[in-house]
Design a protein around this motif. Structure first.
Motif, short mmCIF file in Angstrom:
data_model
loop_
_atom_site.label_atom_id
_atom_site.label_comp_id
_atom_site.label_asym_id
_atom_site.label_seq_id
_atom_site.Cartn_x
_atom_site.Cartn_y
_atom_site.Cartn_z
N GLY B 79 0.83 -1.13 0.05
CA GLY B 79 -0.07 0.00 0.22
C GLY B 79 0.74 1.26 -0.03
O GLY B 79 0.57 2.18 -0.69
N VAL B 80 1.95 1.33 0.91
CA VAL B 80 2.83 2.44 0.89
C VAL B 80 3.38 2.74 -0.37
O VAL B 80 3.39 3.69 -1.01
N THR B 81 4.11 1.66 -1.00
CA THR B 81 4.67 1.61 -2.09
C THR B 81 3.78 2.23 -3.34
O THR B 81 4.17 3.14 -4.04
N PRO B 88 10.76 1.03 -1.32
CA PRO B 88 11.35 1.28 -0.12
C PRO B 88 12.66 2.23 -0.18
O PRO B 88 13.48 1.98 -1.04
N GLU B 89 13.09 2.95 0.84
CA GLU B 89 14.05 3.79 0.55
C GLU B 89 15.49 3.18 0.55
O GLU B 89 16.47 3.39 -0.17
N ASN B 90 15.49 1.93 1.12
CA ASN B 90 16.83 1.43 1.75
C ASN B 90 16.66 -0.12 1.63
O ASN B 90 16.10 -0.54 2.66
N MET B 91 16.92 -0.82 0.72
CA MET B 91 16.34 -2.28 0.64
C MET B 91 17.17 -2.94 1.80
O MET B 91 16.73 -4.11 2.36
N THR B 92 18.45 -2.55 2.15
CA THR B 92 19.43 -3.46 3.10
C THR B 92 18.39 -3.27 4.40
O THR B 92 18.00 -4.05 5.09
N PHE B 93 17.89 -1.94 4.87
CA PHE B 93 17.09 -1.93 5.82
C PHE B 93 15.58 -2.62 5.84
O PHE B 93 15.38 -3.33 6.81
N THR B 94 15.07 -2.61 4.65
CA THR B 94 13.89 -3.35 4.54
C THR B 94 14.00 -4.89 4.62
O THR B 94 13.46 -5.43 5.63
N SER B 161 9.76 6.42 3.99
CA SER B 161 9.35 6.65 2.76
C SER B 161 8.24 7.92 2.73
O SER B 161 8.42 8.49 1.78
N TYR B 162 7.55 7.89 3.69
CA TYR B 162 6.66 9.15 3.56
C TYR B 162 7.34 10.45 3.84
O TYR B 162 6.85 11.28 3.26
N ARG B 163 8.39 10.34 4.61
CA ARG B 163 9.07 11.77 4.62
C ARG B 163 9.85 12.10 3.63
O ARG B 163 9.84 13.10 2.88
N LYS B 164 10.34 11.11 2.85
CA LYS B 164 10.89 11.43 1.40
C LYS B 164 9.82 11.88 0.44
O LYS B 164 10.03 13.11 -0.21
N TRP B 165 8.70 11.11 0.68
CA TRP B 165 7.63 11.68 -0.32
C TRP B 165 7.30 12.77 0.08
O TRP B 165 6.93 13.94 -0.71
#
Lengths: 187, 560, 71, 172
Positions: B79-81, B88-94, B161-165
């Protein structure tokens, strides 16, 4: 089974399927709930407590034996259940049983034996333990987790004369057995 | 182009979460079936009654904690994506939060299933409420803590993701899918404070033997600090589906964007300070706090009743656009031949019924009529067991094709599945509610009286008839579950590849975001308000409980 | 399933609404026009049922289930 | 904000429903004597022997010139003491106050088919007063999971007519 939803024959059979599903999948549930509602209101408000008398009638209780009761009362070597407990730990359930001679035990050396235990789920735990009725005896069984014994099968060997033996069998339905938590001791 | 092709990285994360969720669902559901046969006495040959509690713990933890959390994570990634239109901003984190959650799950599962090893020392038969002084192996608590930490990181990922958006879209309103995700996670952060303090602060040190004694009421209270909000953590994603996707599946549009946002805000504010309604029968908590909890619980009916209106109105809109007429007849115009729609709609109907038994549970004194009886599992099999689980299963029929780029196979079986779930659950939970009214307890391997010649007196019917209703209902549920897993697995592995396996377009709401007041998007305001209400409910009683020492009056641990 | 076979083209023509492109939809109903009277009927019925069942559960099942905690 | 008039109406009704529920709970609490337990006192679960719970059982007390009974119950893994080995015997139509606590883990204390239903929590004493209206036997159920033999934990409450109540079994 096809994935097409447009062909006409498929549409027809689909309609029948949906109708059947709705009748069974929604119709039965609605019926069950309506019946529940009707019965609840009917019993509670319109014929209040008609089954009061009936519901308290209890099943006939057979004589059940617990700690302190005497077995083989009709013989001349009665024994008393002097201890009976189930010790439960996280890992195992242990049934502990203790007998002592009754004050009225006459004969010196009859042999008594617990042949097997009947568990609540119907299983039979065979592991005979024999002892002399004139002595005290404690014994233990490891039960399958969660099972309690409901019946003991005992037999006794009574010496009638020097060389003739009479066998007596007794079924002992057990009453409430105390069940207690114990920390498992590491062995 | 479907989700997989637009956002391949996020699709992979979603799929990984779904795989874990479905395995937990299959295993936990199978345990449930064994329990249905065992506790009714229909068949007790699978396991002994002592092992029942290990299965019961497995059923509760795998379904209520693992299936839900992982499915929700997968759903929210989607949903977020999708709504922010960014991976997602950083796949390692995800991936790190996914693996932390998975490692935690495996640890908890090993600790639980260890109980089936004869004479094993790794056990966790403490049920999913794990009230001390019953003690599980430390691995169980550490595993749960890892799942919790992973879920926090997942939430942080979505806020990231929201902040970046937001940096790139400073004036836009928060898209509704992201809004619902973020508010659900805010609520999760508020309520998991209690769980984190309980598990990390009390239970892990205690299970490792660093402290010996534990005060039972404090962790129990902290558990319920979390324990009712967690049901909204399960439910809100189901609402998310009902608000965002179900209107479109019905052929219409969401009735009102602003109502949706208001409902999620109320849940954020009120979900946590209601925990004492699970402790109405507890000593050690004064009547005043029990009453406060009842008032907030009853107020929580409001967002659910609002949801009822908004969601049904959205469905009616769809039905009327499809040609529906009249006061009742429009219902027939809904797509009762589409599994995704049918599952969500039936889940909603069940929730209306579960809502009623929930109202009884919430009544401070009438609660005693059914407290800890079979009524309670009857209730939550309607809410989490159907409203949530059936919605998740149904929407999988719509989501999994988007994530895999494959069309659904066995659509007829998929259509049969939600109806069978509805039927099985009605039978089972109807009998459970009635048995509960007769006093039959929950959480027991053998609910019958063993040695006293006593029996439970049902208001009407017989205990025997209820027992068969539960066993048959449980069996139908297992069949339904197998159908679901079969359809999903075969479609996932062998479905026809397609650029557009489903129509994944979501139309704008009828009353759109242009009508929605800006204050509703002020997350800081609502989060602060939620914290204040929690402090009002919990600060004083918790302070009172720890007056005599955090671990006093202390009880000794009892390995389960 | 929720897809419909012709909708694969649905975002190709942005001037058309989702409803206009969907053959299953007979007419598009806007916000001014839409009156959810069926919803109101259902929700009122639900409310009535809940109130009746609450009265029954509270005053008959619970109230008539003595002994109770009186203090 | 755009809220349809039907929905406004529905929200008002919802508030009414909530108020009605809370009002009926208060009414039952105050006017119908349908109460729940509150906070009473804490106790050291490892030293119950030094308290009244050390000699659990039924006691006679006089309150306001009336004969009443107090029952101290220990819920242990896996029995009610008293209640399991021998029933808790009390007279009908008399005020009976139960004090319930646990030395080990959480248990439930549910008189099956009635509104008497409480938790037994180590460290806390649950206190509740009731009057049994009829002479009959009630099943006693532990309704909180308390360990591997939880399903075996059960007991009995025997309510006898006042005239038949045998006071010789009372705890002093």
């Amino acid at each position: 089974m096809t994935n097409s939803e447009t062909s006409n024959s498929e549409e027809g059979s689909n309609k029948t399927l949906v109708r059947t599903l709705i009748i069974i999948g929604i119709g039965i549930p609605v019926l069950v709930e309506l019946l529940t509602l009707f019965n609840l209101v009917n019993v509670q408000i319109f014929n209040d407590k008609t089954d009061q008398v009936q519901r308290r009638s209890q099943p006939d209780q057979a004589v059940e034996f617990t700690e302190g009761d005497t077995l083989f009362t009709k013989s001349n070597y009665p024994v008393v259940i002097s201890g009976m407990q189930i010790n439960v730990s996280a890992q195992e359930w242990v049934f502990e049983l203790e007998f002592r001679p009754s004050d009225t035990t006459m004969q010196a050396t009859p042999l008594v034996k617990v042949d097997s235990l009947r568990l609540k789920n119907g299983d039979l735990l065979r592991r005979g333990q024999e002892w002399s009725a004139s002595q005290s005896k404690s014994m233990r069984w490891t039960l399958p987790n969660g099972q309690v014994p409901v019946k003991l099968y005992l037999s006794g060997k009574e010496l009638i004369t020097e060389d003739s033996v009479r066998n007596i069998h007794e079924e002992v339905p057990l009453g409430s057995i105390p069940v207690r938590y114990t920390r498992k001791t590491q062995r | 182009m479907t989700f997989l092709h637009k956002f391949p990285k996020a699709a992979k994360v979603s799929k990984a979460n779904f795989i874990v969720a479905f395995i937990a669902l299959g295993l936990g559901g199978f345990f449930g079936f064994i329990q249905a046969l065992h506790r009714t006495g229909v068949f007790r040959g699978f396991f002994n009654s002592g092992e029942y509690y290990t299965l019961l713990t497995g059923h509760g933890v795998l379904l209520a904690l693992i299936f839900t959390t992982f499915f929700i994570a997968g759903l929210f990634v989607w949903g977020v994506t999708r709504s922010l239109e960014r991976e997602p901003e950083n796949m390692t984190f995800t991936w790190s939060w996914f693996w932390i959650m998975t490692i935690g799950l495996v640890m908890a599962a090993v600790a639980i299933l260890g109980g089936l090893v004869p004479n094993g020392s790794i056990r966790a038969a403490v049920l999913y409420t794990f009230y001390p002084p019953l003690q599980a192996h430390p691995m169980f608590y550490i595993g749960l803590a890892l799942v919790l930490i992973g879920s926090w990181m997942a939430g942080a990922d979505w806020f990231w993701s929201y902040r970046k958006w937001r940096e790139e879209n400073p004036t836009d309103r928060i898209p509704i899918l992201t809004f619902m995700t973020l508010f659900t996670m805010l609520m999760w952060y508020v309520c998991t404070i209690g769980l984190a303090i309980e598990v990390v602060g009390l239970l892990i040190p205690w299970s490792l033997g660093w402290v010996v004694e534990i005060e039972p009421l404090l962790p129990r209270t902290l558990f319920w600090f979390f324990g009712h909000a967690v049901v909204y953590f399960w439910l809100l994603p189901a609402y998310y589906v009902w608000y965002a996707i179900l209107p479109k599946l019905s052929g219409g549009r969401l009735f009102s964007d602003s109502m949706t946002r208001i409902v999620f805000i109320i849940f954020l504010i009120l979900s946590t300070p209601v925990g004492y309604h699970h402790q109405y029968a507890d000593a050690g908590i004064s009547l005043g706090f029990k009453f406060y909890a009842m008032a907030t619980t009853m107020l929580l009916l409001l967002p659910s009743l609002m949801t009822l209106f908004t969601v049904v109105a959205s469905m009616e809109h769809g039905a009327r656009q499809r040609g529906g007429k009249g006061y009742f007849a429009w219902v027939g115009k809904l797509p009762w031949d589409r599994p995704a729609f049918v599952g969500c709609a039936l889940a909603g109907i069940m929730f209306a019924a579960g809502g009623f038994s929930g109202m009884i549970n919430a009544g401070m004194n009438v609660n005693l009529l059914i407290h800890n009886t079979l009524w309670i599992p009857g209730h939550f099999h309607l809410t989490v067991g159907t409203a949530v689980a059936l919605t998740f299963m149904a929407i999988s029929y719509w989501l999994v094709p988007q994530l895999t780029g494959r069309k659904l196979k066995f659509k007829t079986l998929a259509l049969i599945q939600p109806y069978t779930w509805f039927l099985g659950m009605t039978l089972m939970s109807n009998a459970m509610h009635r048995a509960g009214l007769a006093g039959v307890p929950r959480r027991t391997a053998e609910p019958e009286f063993n040695t006293n010649a006593m029996s439970f007196d049902p208001v009407f019917g017989t205990m025997g008839e209820m027992k068969w209703q539960i066993a048959i209902g449980g069996t139908i549920l297992l069949i339904s579950l197998i159908l679901f897993l079969w359809v999903i697995t075969t479609s996932w592995l062998a479905g026809e590849k397609s650029d557009k396996p489903v129509d994944d377009y979501i139309p704008e709401p009828l009353s759109g975001v242009e009508h929605t007041p800006a204050v509703l998007d002020n997350m800081k305001l609502w989060f602060a308000l939620a914290l204040i209400l929690v402090l009002l409910a919990y600060s004083f009683p918790l302070w009172e409980m720890i007056q005599d020492g955090i671990f006093e009056p202390g009880a000794l641990p009892r390995p389960s | 399933m929720a897809e419909n076979n012709s909708s694969s083209s649905n975002k190709s023509d942005p001037s058309q609404s989702w409803e206009q492109q969907n053959p299953e939809i007979e007419r598009e109903i806007g916000i001014e026009e839409y009156q959810p009277k069926g919803t109101l009927t259902f929700t009122l019925m639900y409310l009535g049922l809940v109130v009746l069942m609450w009265l029954f559960m509270y005053f008959v099942e619970f109230g008539g289930n003595a002994p109770s905690i009186i203090e | 904000m755009h809220i349809h008039k039907f929905e406004r109406f529905w929200i008002k009704l919802s508030f009414g429903l909530i108020a009605f529920f809370i009002a009926s709970v208060i009414y039952g609490f105050v006017a119908m004597d349908l109460k729940v337990i509150g906070d009473y006192q804490t106790i050291d679960p490892q030293n119950l022997g030094e308290t009244e719970f050390g000699t659990p059982g039924v006691r006679k007390v006089t309150k306001n010139g009336q004969t009443e009974y107090e029952v101290y119950v220990q819920t242990i893994q896996f029995a009610f003491q008293p209640g399991t080995a021998r029933p808790i015997t009390v007279p009908a139509n008399t005020r009976v106050t139960f004090y319930i606590t646990s030395p080990d883990v959480l248990h439930g204390f549910e008189v099956a088919g009635t509104n008497i239903n409480t938790m037994s929590i180590p460290g806390q004493v649950a206190k509740l007063t009731t009057i049994f209206p009829e002479s009959r036997e009630y099943g006693l159920v532990c309704n909180e999971y308390c360990g591997p033999a939880h399903h075996i934990m059960e007991g009995k409450i025997k309510v006898v007519p006042k005239s038949e109540f045998d006071k010789s079994n009372l705890v002093q």
